[in-house]
Design a protein around this motif. Structure first.
Motif, short mmCIF file in Angstrom:
data_model
loop_
_atom_site.label_atom_id
_atom_site.label_comp_id
_atom_site.label_asym_id
_atom_site.label_seq_id
_atom_site.Cartn_x
_atom_site.Cartn_y
_atom_site.Cartn_z
N ASN A 137 -37.38 -66.63 16.56
CA ASN A 137 -36.18 -67.27 17.12
C ASN A 137 -35.34 -66.35 17.99
O ASN A 137 -34.27 -66.73 18.45
CB ASN A 137 -35.33 -67.90 16.01
N LYS A 138 -35.84 -65.15 18.25
CA LYS A 138 -35.08 -64.23 19.08
C LYS A 138 -35.49 -64.44 20.56
O LYS A 138 -36.67 -64.55 20.85
CB LYS A 138 -35.46 -62.82 18.63
N THR A 139 -34.49 -64.52 21.43
CA THR A 139 -34.78 -64.58 22.87
C THR A 139 -33.87 -63.61 23.59
O THR A 139 -32.65 -63.72 23.46
CB THR A 139 -34.56 -66.00 23.44
N THR A 140 -34.42 -62.68 24.32
CA THR A 140 -33.62 -61.72 25.07
C THR A 140 -33.53 -62.13 26.53
O THR A 140 -32.45 -62.13 27.12
CB THR A 140 -34.24 -60.31 24.97
N ILE A 141 -34.68 -62.49 27.09
CA ILE A 141 -34.73 -62.91 28.49
C ILE A 141 -35.51 -64.22 28.56
O ILE A 141 -36.47 -64.42 27.82
CB ILE A 141 -35.47 -61.85 29.36
N ARG A 142 -35.07 -65.09 29.46
CA ARG A 142 -35.81 -66.33 29.71
C ARG A 142 -36.11 -66.41 31.20
O ARG A 142 -35.20 -66.31 32.02
CB ARG A 142 -35.00 -67.53 29.23
N ILE A 143 -37.38 -66.54 31.53
CA ILE A 143 -37.77 -66.76 32.93
C ILE A 143 -37.83 -68.25 33.18
O ILE A 143 -38.44 -68.99 32.39
CB ILE A 143 -39.16 -66.14 33.23
N ILE A 144 -37.16 -68.69 34.22
CA ILE A 144 -37.15 -70.13 34.50
C ILE A 144 -37.58 -70.37 35.95
O ILE A 144 -37.21 -69.63 36.85
CB ILE A 144 -35.74 -70.74 34.26
N ASN A 145 -38.43 -71.38 36.14
CA ASN A 145 -38.79 -71.73 37.51
C ASN A 145 -37.72 -72.65 38.10
O ASN A 145 -36.84 -73.14 37.38
CB ASN A 145 -40.20 -72.31 37.58
N SER A 146 -37.81 -72.87 39.40
CA SER A 146 -36.74 -73.59 40.09
C SER A 146 -36.62 -75.05 39.64
O SER A 146 -35.56 -75.65 39.76
CB SER A 146 -36.94 -73.51 41.60
#
Ligand code: C5P
Length: 319
Positions: A137-146
């Motif tokens: 459940n840990k999230t440090t960075i999230r990469i998201i597309n456009s």
């Protein structure tokens, strides 16, 4: 042998995919939407050490800083976070986990192991709630597309998925990296929602990857593949792996190269089945995975049982 078994040994090729996927790949080749024209070489193989050195030299992580046109005239230097992503975490992280969204991670029980890393990278709209046992459940960075920014269905402004994390967005520009053309005609308009979000949540670190970085990654995949790869940007997964190789000392990647749990289930959080999600149609995913297989360390049983490969951070690579 299945494609995945071939992937475990780094020897997969396009002709192992289903006729449907092969046709889709060929259609993307002839469309060449992003105007790719590759002038470099194509090599079959080089040693792991040399490959890592070449990656470190040629695929430097880069985000938009707003000093280039048209962004400078639009006042983006004031919009983009003052601290560049490369410096946001000081000396960087020790151990990192990259968690792909593949259906194969279901029933893995990897959650605790994933959360034990110093930093965890996740993708797009992949949730943790309800899936903690398998994905943590840990999230440090999230990469998201456009598409995440542009498509109202994702509720980008209000969803808690995108809060309390560092966001890194990307969109494929033309291969020539003409920023004017890109600004006028992105794949999905990420620029307006980015501005709006930055103004609303100025304290949250939120970057846009420079298209130069994206296409440098593509060039590197093509340079190390004899076949012509799809003329489309690498997947978010590959982009995220390379980003973490810059930020971390060691990177554990989960269910990118599939484990024994391999499945056509596209995402662990959706009931949608398509082998293209794992093997690629639009993205040169198969070739990305062969490249990662070539530079990985970690045991064969970690790969089969956990879908886990371990990669060195670039800080530890001395060329
Ligand atoms: O589909 P999405 O791009 O959000 O998934 C995040 C990344 O996880 C992909 O870009 C791809 O690299 C990886 N992935 C995969 N196999 C799947 C689904 C996703 O390798 N079945």
């Amino acid at each position: 042998k299945s494609v995945v078994q071939h992937l475990w040994h780094g020897s997969a090729s396009l002709d192992m995919l289903s006729p449907r996927l092969q046709k889709a790949v060929k259609d993307y080749m002839s469309t060449n939407k992003h105007g790719v024209s590759y002038k470099g070489q194509r090599r079959a193989w080089m040693s792991r050490t040399r490959l890592l050195c070449e990656m470190k030299r040629k695929a430097k992580v880069k985000t938009l800083e707003g000093e280039e046109q048209p962004f400078s005239s639009l006042g983006w230097q004031k919009i983009i976070p003052a601290l560049p992503l490369e410096r946001l975490y000081g000396k960087g992280f020790g151990s990192c986990a990259v968690v792909t969204s593949a259906g194969a991670i279901l029933h893995s029980g990897l959650g605790k192991e994933i959360d034990s890393h110093d930093a965890v990278l996740r993708f797009n709209s992949a949730p943790t709630k309800g899936y903690e046992r398998d994905v943590g459940n840990k999230t440090t960075i999230r990469i998201i597309n456009s598409q995440i920014l542009a498509n109202p269905g994702h509720q980008f402004n209000s969803s808690s998925l995108y809060k309390n994390v560092t966001l890194v967005a990307w969109d494929p520009a033309p291969y020539t990296v003409n920023l004017h053309k890109w600004y006028k005609n992105p794949d999905y308009n990420l620029f307006t929602p980015y501005m709006k979000y930055r103004k609303q949540f100025p304290a949250q670190p939120f970057y846009i990857l420079h298209p130069k970085f994206i296409w440098q990654l593509w060039d590197m995949i093509q340079a190390n593949t004899l076949e012509n790869i799809q003329p489309n940007p690498p997947s978010s997964g590959f982009i995220g792996i390379l980003l973490m190789m810059w930020l971390c000392e060691e990177v554990d990647v989960y269910e990118y190269i599939p484990s024994l749990r391999q499945t056509d289930l596209c995402h662990y959080h959706e009931r949608y089945y398509d082998a293209a999600c794992t093997l690629g149609a639009y993205h040169p995913l198969l070739y990305e995975k062969i490249l990662i297989q070539h530079i990985k360390s970690g045991s064969e049983s970690d790969l089969r049982r956990k879908g886990k490969v371990t990669l060195p951070g670039f800080r530890t690579i001395h060329c």
